[in-house]
Design a protein around this motif. Structure first.
Motif: not given
Length: 95
Positions: A13-14, A30, A42-44, A46-47
């Motif tokens: 994840g992050a 994050d 965005s989550d994208s 951060i990943g």
């Protein structure tokens, strides 16, 4: 010169975690974890940041191997393949 925490590092994840649970995690990508949620990543993204950091030991090793191979005049396909593997880990893309 100080040494970094040896790999392997993994993106979860992050988070960037070490493969050995007895070793502290490397970092969290994050912004909310450090009270900077206003930055709005965005989550994208951060990943992708976590993936790049997790690949750092592999990228360093690949570059060191390539430099050594070049200096010795023995740049083999395996050296290039290791670099491609490290890039794949960093980008999350297929070979």
């Amino acid at each position: 010169m100080n040494k970094h925490t040896p790999g392997p590092w993994y993106q979860v994840g992050a988070w960037v975690e070490h493969g050995d649970d007895a070793v502290a995690d490397i970092c969290c990508c994050d912004p909310e974890a450090i009270d900077q949620e206003h930055l709005g990543r965005s989550d994208s993204e951060i990943g992708a940041n976590a993936r790049l950091i997790a690949a750092a030991p592999d990228l360093l090793e690949a570059l060191q191997n390539m430099v050594e191979a070049h200096r010795s005049g023995k740049l083999f396909a395996s050296t290039i393949n290791n670099a491609v593997d490290a890039i794949t880990k960093a980008t999350g893309e297929s070979k």
